[in-house]
Structures are given as C-alpha cells and as structure tokens.
Write an enzyme that holds these catalytic residues in place. Structure first.
Site, PDB file in Angstrom:
ATOM      1  N   LYS A 197     -44.865  73.990  29.254  1.00  0.00           N
ATOM      2  CA  LYS A 197     -45.825  75.097  29.281  1.00  0.00           C
ATOM      3  C   LYS A 197     -45.307  76.208  30.183  1.00  0.00           C
ATOM      4  O   LYS A 197     -45.184  76.025  31.388  1.00  0.00           O
ATOM      5  CB  LYS A 197     -47.187  74.646  29.799  1.00  0.00           C
ATOM      6  CG  LYS A 197     -48.234  75.759  29.657  1.00  0.00           C
ATOM      7  CD  LYS A 197     -49.468  75.531  30.514  1.00  0.00           C
ATOM      8  CE  LYS A 197     -49.402  76.208  31.847  1.00  0.00           C
ATOM      9  NZ  LYS A 197     -49.519  77.676  31.843  1.00  0.00           N
ATOM     10  N   GLU A 205     -41.425  71.059  42.578  1.00  0.00           N
ATOM     11  CA  GLU A 205     -40.747  72.122  43.336  1.00  0.00           C
ATOM     12  C   GLU A 205     -41.837  73.078  43.776  1.00  0.00           C
ATOM     13  O   GLU A 205     -42.396  73.806  42.961  1.00  0.00           O
ATOM     14  CB  GLU A 205     -39.770  72.902  42.455  1.00  0.00           C
ATOM     15  CG  GLU A 205     -38.580  72.155  41.966  1.00  0.00           C
ATOM     16  CD  GLU A 205     -37.602  71.794  43.049  1.00  0.00           C
ATOM     17  OE1 GLU A 205     -37.742  72.306  44.184  1.00  0.00           O
ATOM     18  OE2 GLU A 205     -36.713  70.989  42.770  1.00  0.00           O
ATOM     19  N   CYS A 249     -39.613  81.071  45.727  1.00  0.00           N
ATOM     20  CA  CYS A 249     -40.141  79.994  46.575  1.00  0.00           C
ATOM     21  C   CYS A 249     -39.269  79.787  47.800  1.00  0.00           C
ATOM     22  O   CYS A 249     -39.752  79.385  48.847  1.00  0.00           O
ATOM     23  CB  CYS A 249     -40.292  78.710  45.786  1.00  0.00           C
ATOM     24  SG  CYS A 249     -38.859  78.314  44.795  1.00  0.00           S
ATOM     25  N   GLY A 251     -44.187  75.339  41.143  1.00  0.00           N
ATOM     26  CA  GLY A 251     -45.294  76.249  41.395  1.00  0.00           C
ATOM     27  C   GLY A 251     -45.772  76.114  42.826  1.00  0.00           C
ATOM     28  O   GLY A 251     -45.003  75.744  43.711  1.00  0.00           O
ATOM     29  N   SER A 252     -47.040  76.383  43.029  1.00  0.00           N
ATOM     30  CA  SER A 252     -47.554  76.403  44.397  1.00  0.00           C
ATOM     31  C   SER A 252     -47.774  74.986  44.924  1.00  0.00           C
ATOM     32  O   SER A 252     -47.971  74.046  44.161  1.00  0.00           O
ATOM     33  CB  SER A 252     -48.875  77.162  44.442  1.00  0.00           C
ATOM     34  OG  SER A 252     -49.882  76.402  43.814  1.00  0.00           O
ATOM     35  N   THR A 253     -47.730  74.851  46.246  1.00  0.00           N
ATOM     36  CA  THR A 253     -47.989  73.563  46.872  1.00  0.00           C
ATOM     37  C   THR A 253     -49.414  73.111  46.573  1.00  0.00           C
ATOM     38  O   THR A 253     -49.661  71.922  46.343  1.00  0.00           O
ATOM     39  CB  THR A 253     -47.733  73.654  48.392  1.00  0.00           C
ATOM     40  OG1 THR A 253     -46.317  73.845  48.591  1.00  0.00           O
ATOM     41  CG2 THR A 253     -48.139  72.375  49.099  1.00  0.00           C
ATOM     42  N   GLY A 305     -49.433  71.653  43.187  1.00  0.00           N
ATOM     43  CA  GLY A 305     -48.625  70.427  43.257  1.00  0.00           C
ATOM     44  C   GLY A 305     -49.441  69.252  43.762  1.00  0.00           C
ATOM     45  O   GLY A 305     -49.353  68.136  43.248  1.00  0.00           O
TER      46      GLY A 305
END
Lengths: 484, 293
Positions: free
Chosen positions: A189, A263, A297, A241-243, A246
């Site tokens: 996606k 990541e 990032c 993406g963002s923590t 995640g």
C-alpha cells in the site's frame, strides 16, 4: 559598485518538461495481474503539493480489496513463486530494474509532481537508487544460502507492505525488491498523498510479465493499511512510517505469527567537532536537514556543534542557507521543494510555534516562498535545550535545532539521549576520533564526514524506537526469510 | 556425634551483589517428594526495576570490553561451573531430576558456555560486512549489542534453559535481567555465585527468583529494557510480551527449543540480540595516482 546592486543573481526558471509524462485521469487497484475497480467504488484525489491542483483520481481500497489481493498473493505464492528457481525469480527482478531505468525520466517527473520533492533529487537520487535496489537484490535471488551461513533459507509467504510518502518509489523498491528476491509475494500500500509512482511501478511490473498476483498494489488510506496488517493470511508486515503508527502495528499483530520489520522515526544528531573541515561540514548540515524538505526519517535534525567553532559554523550555515532555492519542484534549480501535504505543513508550523513559545531563537531564510501550494522556509533554531520539544520530537520538515557542546563525551551523551536511534553524523579530521564516536553512538547508520548517503548494498535501519530490522544490503534479506 | 549441616540462604543477584528481596517476602517451593527446597526470595516489581538499573549501568562497560576479553570471561564462567559441578548435580537431583539427566544437564551447560565463549570475537567476522557502495565511500556494517535484555527461560529447567539464553545474550555485550525458574530456582542462584567469582562485571547478569506472573510484566513493560528472550509457549504470556514491545519497540525473541539438544546453539541466537550499525566515510578520490602498474 552602485551599478552592481541592480544586477539580479536569481536563476532563470528551468522547469522540467512534462509533455512526455503520462498521468491517467484515474488509477485502479492492481490485483492478481489486473487493474481493477475498488469494491467501494470510491476514489480519492492525489494533488500536487506545489500547486494544490488535482493530478489524478486514485482507487480507495477497502477490506474486501485487501482480501482479494492477499488471496491473489497467496495463490501466486503457493502455485508459482515459491516453486520457481531463485535464478528465474532473479531474472524477473532484473527485468523490472531495466524497465524502470528505461522510464527513469518519466518516473522522476511524476515523483516530483506528486510528492513535491525537487526534480534534482528525484532524478539523481530517488529513481536511480530505486532502480539499483531492484538490480542489487535480483542478484541475491539464487545466492541466499551464502547470506546465512550454516542454515537453509525459506521464504515467509505473503508480505504486507506499507510505505510512506517521503520517498514513494524508493520505499516501494526497498520493500518489493528484497521480498521478491527471497521468494515472497506481496500486497503493498503506497501512501495516500503519493500513490502515482507506485501505480507507474505497477504498470512496469505488469509489463515485465511477472506472474499475476506476485505483486499487488492496493491504494488507500490508513484503514486500507490496517486491513493489510490485520489480515489473517499475511505472514509478514513491513512498515516504514512514524513511530506512533509503528507501535499501533506492533500492538495489532501481538500474539500472531506475523513477522515484522519497522522503519520508524528519528531525531538524528549531526555532530561538528572543532577540527572538522567547516565548509564541508556546513554542506553536510544543509544536506542533512534540507534534503527532501527535511521529510527524511534519518534527517540530521539536531545539530551539535563544538562550542569553540559554534559562532563560525552558525554564521557560515546562515550564509549558505540564503543561497537555497525554494520553489517549483520541477525546476532544475530548486533545492527545497514543496512540503508534501497540508497536514504535514500544519505539523511543521505547530512545532515551530512550540519552539518559539519555549523561548528558542528562530532564523529563517529571506527568499520568496511561492504563494500557491505548501511551502516552508528553511529554518534553524538556536537557544534550545536537550529538553526542548523541538529537540526531542521528530518534526519531519526543514527545521534544524542547534546545540553546542564542549567535550566529545558531552556530544555522545547528548546525541544518544533520545528515544530514537536511526542515524548520526560526525565531522572531524581525526580518524581515531571518528571511530570513538561512531562506536559509541547508538544509531543504525553513521555518516562520518558525509550525510544522507544511501546505497542498495548498505543496510539501513535503527536502534531503539527507530524500529527494528534492516533494509538494504545482505542484512536486508533477513527481514523476508526464515532459517532452518 | 554427627555434624550439623550448614544450610544455604538463597538470595537474589543484582549488580554483582546478593541482596534479599527488598519486599522481605519469600516462598517455599517443594520437590516432587514434598521436601522444601528452601526459603526462596519472592522478588518484587521494585527488585525488577533495581535489576534493570543495574543492568543498564553495566551495559556500557561490558559492551566496550574487547570481544576477546568477553570471550575469556565466558570461558571463565564455564571453569567456575566445572568446579561446582557436584553442587549443581546435587541441586538438580534435589529438585527432582534423575541422576543421569542431572549429570548431562550440567555438562551440557558447561559445554554451551564454552561454545558461546568462542563466538564473542568471531561474530563480526561472520556477520559484519564491507559493503561495495557505488559512490566514493568506504562503507561497513558491524553487529552491536542491543542493550538490556530481559531473559525469561522456560520454567521447566533449572540450569540449561537459563544458560542457553544468557550465554548468547551476553556474548555480544548485552546485559540482562533473568527470571529464575519458579519451581526449580536453586541452580540459578548457585549460577549467580559462579558468575560472581568469574570476572563477570557486576550488573551484566542479574538473577531474580519469585513468581513469574509477578515479575514478567514489570520486566516486559520496562521502558529501559531493549529486548526480551522468552522460552516457552504460554499464549497469554506471548501476547503480553508482543504488546509490551509496542511501548518502546522492544525486540521480542521467542523460543520453543529443547535446550538439551546439543545442536540448540548457534550464532543466530547471538544475533537475535544484536543491532546492525553501518558506517560511511568518503574516500578521497584524487584521480590519476592509481596503482595500475
């Protein structure tokens, strides 16, 4: 002298030609080797962040579409891809790499139109690296036993992959290439703001003759991603993406057999020691934070300068910042393009106002910022502390904080004092000092006397809350195999 | 007159010292015959937190030891175990293991320590790499320890399950907090005594006795624990561990191995608790002065 004042040193516009670029009005989902309409019959717009204008309608995939895609991927895995020899798999991946190289210019232009990043970057960094990533991993497909001494290597099955908007096609390559090389099939996606190059890649994959169902592309929003994460028949989740997201994913797959690599975010320190070649270091600071509008990032978003050279470095940095060209992403002169979306622009503005509220001193460059679209002037903050919000949290924009230190140990402590541990930069002329710092910094990627360099052969990924697993290089294979 | 035996007080092991639990509580596990094993410390959440602090404090120093030095220290642990072989065997038998099994469990434990001792200074030669990047940079990757690891052995063994996890975890330079077997805690404390006399810096291995359902959650949800090594198959525990990873991106490694199998040891148990660090540096490319003669 008086006359010279009238001379304009501005660059003449040099926009990239878009006449050769084919963007359809509408893009469907790519499932089981066919471009199909979404079950929801809904479409969303992808807009150019530099103009705010709509580029295309994109299919909004829902749970049913994801289910179809996973079934297609499972079917392709069981019947075709897992039975194919590594050598043959590799040849398909090589083919994809070649087709991408042939269409590199088109991919670059579309990437800049859809994401807002400067054409100089999409043309010279993102797209070549993406092609090279396929080329690199193609070669691994029939050599996996060499990567894992003393073990037999097996693929996992169906990989669900969710990628971000900051490096759309490059992240697609980072996800798809190693998964295919190791014999997995894919449901991927792309991010909702940057789906175009992923759909172009789907066309390329289609053209390559890759068996139907091996790669499926399902566009949509967060709920589409959640449907992939929560699908029972997905063996592996790979997310960039963002923590925050995640952690949601980690929680969602708790107690299941799904393997994950994440990541996530970063707040990487870029450390300038007093003996560093300062002009080069300033280039490194600029590249570290303003590359891709700071939507990186591993951006060097925390500058740590040794006190003895701090004034000089900041002076040089401000002068160099003035020369940055902010504007049309498609202009070949542009250094800093558009902020990817209105949402992200709002986040950046929010952090900047927090910085000011907390008493930091702001400096922004004086160039003209385009009126239409989403743009933000390169910004640095001085007078910040380790506890400042803008020092602790990831801004994901062209905003740099500047702190000073006296001793190397203090620099290490400040650099490591973060939940994140993705990357770090070190600038010094002394080799032994480089190794002292690079050994002690808790980060997955360390750039010494350079910054923001990437290569398919080089593993990338973080320590601590920057995620786990590596992408790229030999170590990147680990994310998509089980060992017997 | 027959000599009165001196009984041992079993204590927990934190930061190289043998305190009693701060809670002052104890429990009295029994063997299959109904004999009491002893008054064992019932460690608390606070003990878990103290142990994590000790492990964090020890981490930098242990990770910075030379790999060769760590190798020698792991070997030294094996030497200490060899010297206490009879004691471990007696404890295992007392806890209900047959004489033959006790003997082979202790021997296996010692041999496993020596196996991992040998790995310390070879991990990076096998798992590291020099990466041929296209730009003019020297680029290499090494493995580094993850940090503080929570070690939760399968409760069904007293010694081998613990050694099989602790040895690979500390070989690369991690430090750890270990939850002892609830039913068979004796060997873990004797193991701590061996550690204390084998040049292992205090805090590298911390061992707590008590109830797993009391200690596991505080350990797994601790924000300064970087990874967990869990052996077992309890669905609820595994779900809790996975969920706790979402707090601070803990690396969770779960095993269901038979540690008495001689082959249940390899490099990948070590790298499960390692991070890969990649370093870049430019290569000055002047051109002209190449060595093509």
């Amino acid at each position: 002298m008086a006359k010279e004042k009238n001379i304009s040193w501005d660059y003449s516009p040099a926009p990239e030609n878009t006449s050769h670029v084919k963007v359809k009005e509408r893009y469907e989902l790519y499932i089981d080797g066919k471009f199909v309409k979404p079950e929801s019959a809904k479409y969303f717009d992808t807009v150019s962040p530099s103009t705010g204008k709509k580029l295309a309608s994109i299919a909004y995939g829902n749970e049913k579409d994801v289910d179809k895609a996973v079934k297609a991927a499972r079917n392709a895995y069981v019947n075709i891809w897992s039975k194919m020899s590594g050598a043959e798999r590799g040849k398909y991946i090589y083919r994809i790499a070649r087709l991408m190289q042939e269409r590199a210019r088109e991919l670059s232009v579309i990437e800049s139109m859809d994401s807002g990043k400067a054409i100089r970057e999409s043309r010279d960094v993102d797209v070549p690296l993406a092609c090279n990533h396929f080329f690199y991993y193609a070669g691994w497909a029939d050599k996996l036993e060499y990567a894992f001494p003393n073990r037999k290597v097996e693929s996992l099955g169906v990989a669900g992959q969710i990628i971000p908007w900051n490096f759309p096609i490059l992240m697609a390559a980072w996800k798809i290439a190693p998964a295919l090389a190791t014999g997995n099939t894919i449901v991927i996606k792309p991010a909702e703001t940057t789906p175009l190059t992923a759909m172009k890649l789907a066309e390329i994959i289609h053209d390559s003759g890759l068996p139907a169902g091996v790669v499926n592309v399902v566009t949509g929003y967060g709920d589409t991603g959640a449907a992939i994460v929560n699908h029972n028949d997905v063996d592996k989740i790979a997310f960039t993406g963002s923590t925050g997201v995640g952690k949601i994913i980690q929680k969602a797959i708790a107690g299941t057999k799904k393997k994950a690599t994440l990541e996530l975010g970063g707040k990487s320190a870029n450390i300038i020691l007093e003996d560093a070649p300062l002009d080069q270091a300033v280039e490194g600071i600029i590249n570290g934070i303003f590359f891709n509008q700071g939507h990186v990032c591993c951006a060097g978003s925390r500058l740590l300068v040794q006190e003895s050279v701090a004034d000089k470095v900041i002076r040089k940095l401000k002068r160099r910042m003035e020369t940055l060209v902010v504007g049309d992403p498609l202009d070949k002169n542009t250094d800093v393009g558009a902020i990817n979306s209105k949402e992200q622009l709002d986040i950046i503005k929010k952090y900047v106002s927090i910085g000011l509220e907390e008493g930091a001193t702001m400096h922004q460059i004086s160039c003209n910022i385009p009126k239409n679209g989403y743009f933000f002037a390169p910004t640095i903050f001085t007078d910040v502390a380790q506890s400042s919000t803008i020092v602790k949290e990831e801004i994901f924009g062209p905003v740099l904080t500047v702190q000073t230190f006296r001793t190397v140990d203090e620099a290490i402590q400040k650099a490591n004092n973060s939940e994140y541990g993705l990357a770090a930069g070190v600038w010094t002329d002394k080799g032994s000092r480089i190794f002292n710092l690079t050994t002690k910094l808790n980060a997955g990627v360390i750039w010494a006397n350079t910054y923001n360099k990437f290569d398919p052969a080089s593993p990338f990924g973080g320590y601590k809350e920057s995620g786990f697993g590596r992408e790229g290089g030999l170590h990147g294979l680990n994310a998509y195999v089980k060992l017997r | 007159m027959e000599r009165l035996e001196v009984l041992k007080t079993y204590k927990i092991y934190i930061g190289g010292k043998f305190p009693r639990t701060e809670s002052g509580r104890y429990y009295t596990p029994e063997n299959k015959k109904g004999e009491q094993l002893g008054n064992i410390c019932l460690a608390s959440r606070k003990d878990v937190r103290n142990a994590v602090v000790a492990a964090r404090k020890a981490f930098g120093g242990w990770a910075e030891r030379s790999a060769f030095n760590r190798s020698q220290i792991l070997y030294r642990i094996a030497e200490m175990l060899e010297g206490r072989k009879a004691q471990f065997i007696d404890e295992l038998i007392f806890q209900g293991v047959s004489h033959k099994e006790a003997n082979s469990e202790v021997e296996m434990s010692i041999d496993r320590l020596i196996y991992y001792a040998g790995w310390c200074d070879k991990i990076n030669q096998v798992m590291g790499s020099v990466n041929p990047v296209s730009s003019s940079h020297f680029n290499f990757s090494v493995t580094e320890p993850t940090g503080v690891v929570g070690v939760v052995p399968d409760g069904s063994s007293s010694l081998i399950g613990l050694i099989s996890l602790v040895a690979p975890v500390i070989a690369s330079g991690n430090t750890c907090v270990v939850l002892s077997s609830e039913a068979m805690p004796l060997c873990s404390i004797t193991f701590a005594e061996a550690l204390a006399t084998s040049d292992v810096p205090g805090g590298v291995v911390n061992i707590l006795t008590g109830m797993r359902n009391e200690m596991l959650q505080p350990l797994a949800t601790h924000m300064d624990v970087n990874a967990m090594a869990y052996a077992g198959n309890k669905t609820e525990e595994i779900k809790m561990l996975d969920e706790s990873s979402a707090l601070n991106l803990k690396r969770i490694n779960k095993y269901q191995e038979n540690w008495m199998n001689r082959d249940m040891q390899d490099l990948y148990f070590i790298t499960d608790f390692c991070e890969v660090k990649t370093t870049w540096h430019p290569i000055e490319n002047i051109g002209g002065a190449t060595s093509n003669y």
